[in-house]
Design a protein around this motif. Structure first.
Motif, PDB file in Angstrom:
ATOM      1  N   SER A 113       0.781  -1.253  -0.088  1.00  0.00           N
ATOM      2  CA  SER A 113       0.028   0.142  -0.022  1.00  0.00           C
ATOM      3  C   SER A 113       0.823   1.248  -0.053  1.00  0.00           C
ATOM      4  O   SER A 113       1.481   1.398   0.979  1.00  0.00           O
ATOM      5  CB  SER A 113      -0.884   0.066   1.359  1.00  0.00           C
ATOM      6  N   ALA A 124      -1.292  -0.429  -5.145  1.00  0.00           N
ATOM      7  CA  ALA A 124      -1.564  -1.760  -4.356  1.00  0.00           C
ATOM      8  C   ALA A 124      -1.144  -2.842  -5.192  1.00  0.00           C
ATOM      9  O   ALA A 124      -1.320  -3.155  -6.398  1.00  0.00           O
ATOM     10  CB  ALA A 124      -2.969  -1.816  -4.237  1.00  0.00           C
ATOM     11  N   ILE A 446      -9.177  -3.367   0.305  1.00  0.00           N
ATOM     12  CA  ILE A 446      -8.133  -2.077   0.449  1.00  0.00           C
ATOM     13  C   ILE A 446      -9.179  -1.105   1.028  1.00  0.00           C
ATOM     14  O   ILE A 446     -10.348  -1.027   0.194  1.00  0.00           O
ATOM     15  CB  ILE A 446      -7.548  -1.825  -1.142  1.00  0.00           C
TER      16      ILE A 446
END
Length: 481
Positions: A113, A124, A446
């Protein structure tokens, strides 16, 4: 969704800076540490003394946001506006802990990240050869979808070039690949729709395979520094298209490496030999060895993040701690390396022994130690909070207990814990300008955390300046930057 029951608080009161220690801090902080890091933090994130007045001649501490606004409107500071330190003081009191809101879901474990330096892009990377670059300024639309080449086990690291034109990605392989992020193609399938240039870090005649655990661009974008499982540090010259330095750096896997500051002269490295080392390239040729080592971790180092001032950095260790270091305290040798445990332990699948948590290195050179999170199963990463909005007042880290932890840099207090994920959080990233934090996990999720007061997901359809003001003014309608 699980939400932490812990109160979110920030340690920005005046008495916090004067105390210099906390019951949660494991090592007694010296006068040197209190003076240096506390003063730097205070200067960069403390309000002007006259803004503490609620009326002329009257001082109140701690100072609240309302009191600062009153002081600004009355122009007690004589500037008529907030300084950068005043703004940091206000913004750093309100952490990005609301949410989370879903950004995306990947089918495999997410390992990486990373925001770009200006925060306009977010990277990502997952175990399934999948790298996605999101355009933050366009409602998190996928800017580039990269299918990695020659992947071994997982993507171990990525790095965007300073101009954000190229992305380097590494795996447990001797090859680091470069992708053109600025090309017109949204889908980038390695050597099918686009060429992924391979940079070979092995030397001619090498028979042993090794992997790259960490890779970083230099500030000028001309070099890459990398950490290898063969105990070496590498520096690759992109213009010359060759590896210019191969440094036998440690006695075990080098898990993390980074440049200390913008000059590119200093390099920090951390290894499974439990040592952090400092390398100065200006005198490396004549010395041929590290300028010094920093001892204190009892187990291997999983990640290092530089404060970018050529002096301070933090490290995550498999001894379940994050440590703060000042390179001016380094040692010239490591002839004394005691074995502090007499048990076999593998962090990838075993819990950390309870009795080992009480052990302390007899020559611990760290300035501070932060405990609470868990560093197991994977190379968990830690970072300084942004300079722009918090003056690096906090450190934050992923955790194998599925959470994100935020600590006050000076006091060592845990000021927030973000609970949502159902698997280890290997990496997380705080936006360099917005009050927003992204966490990604092995559960494939995410998500983003922010501070809007309405509890509703923020909208991302305005210009960068307008959006920043919208977020901040949702909580502080009178702040003027």
């Amino acid at each position: 969704m699980r939400r932490s029951g812990k109160a979110v608080r920030t340690c920005d009161d005046e008495d916090t800076f004067n105390s210099g220690s906390s019951s949660q801090q494991t090592n007694e902080q010296s006068d040197y540490f209190d003076h240096e890091i506390a003063q730097l933090t205070k200067l960069r994130s403390g309000p002007h003394k006259f803004l503490r007045r609620t009326a002329p001649g009257r001082l109140r501490q701690p100072v609240s946001t309302v009191e600062m606004l009153v002081g600004r409107e009355a122009n007690y500071s004589g500037r008529g506006r907030f300084s950068a330190a005043d703004s940091c003081h206000v913004l750093s009191r309100y952490l990005p802990v609301n949410g989370p809101w879903k950004v995306d879901h990947m089918k495999t474990r997410v390992y990486i990240s990373q925001f770009s330096a200006d925060g306009s892009l977010f990277v990502a990377g997952s175990q399934g050869s999948d790298i996605r670059i999101y355009d933050v300024d366009r409602e998190w639309k996928v800017h580039k979808h990269i299918q990695a080449r020659s992947l071994k086990w997982t993507i171990t690291d990525t790095s965007l070039s300073p101009d954000q034109r190229f992305l380097a990605y590494a795996s447990i392989s001797t090859i680091v690949h470069i992708v053109n992020v600025g090309s017109g193609a949204r889908e980038s399938l390695a050597n099918v729709t686009e060429i992924h240039e391979g940079l070979d870090f092995s030397a001619e005649g090498d028979e042993d395979e090794f992997g790259i655990f960490s890779v970083k661009f230099s500030t000028d974008g001309q070099e890459l520094v990398a950490a290898g499982s063969d105990n070496l540090i590498y520096v690759y010259d992109l213009q010359a298209n060759k590896c210019t330095l191969r440094i036998p750096a440690h006695k075990s896997d080098v898990n993390t490496v980074c440049f200390a500051d913008e000059t590119g002269h200093l390099i920090y490295s951390g290894s499974d030999d439990s040592l952090c080392k400092v390398w100065d390239r200006r005198c490396f040729i004549s010395r041929g060895r590290a300028n010094g080592v920093l001892m204190g971790h009892l187990e291997g180092i999983t990640y290092i993040d530089s404060r970018r001032d050529g002096r301070y950095f933090i490290s995550n260790g498999k001894d379940q701690t994050t440590k703060l270091w000042d390179i001016r305290k380094l040692s010239s040798n490591t002839s004394y390396t005691p074995r502090l445990r007499d048990f076999d332990w593998d962090y990838r699948w075993m819990a950390y022994p309870a009795h080992a948590r009480t052990l302390k290195h007899p020559r611990d050179q760290s300035l501070a130690t932060y405990r609470g999170h868990s560093v197991l199963r994977t190379l968990i990463r830690c970072h300084f909070s942004p300079e722009y909005s918090t003056a690096q007042k906090y450190i934050y880290t992923g955790s194998s207990d599925d959470s994100v932890y935020i600590y006050d840099l000076v006091s060592g207090d845990e000021v927030a814990r973000l609970d949502f994920h159902q698997a280890p959080v290997r990496d997380c990233s705080w936006h360099p300008y917005y009050p927003m934090l992204i966490s990604s996990s092995w559960d494939g999720n995410i998500v983003r955390w922010e501070i809007p007061g309405t509890g509703e997901a923020p909208q991302w359809n305005q210009s960068s300046t307008g959006r920043l003001r919208e977020i901040i003014r949702g909580t502080f309608p009178y702040i003027d930057f």
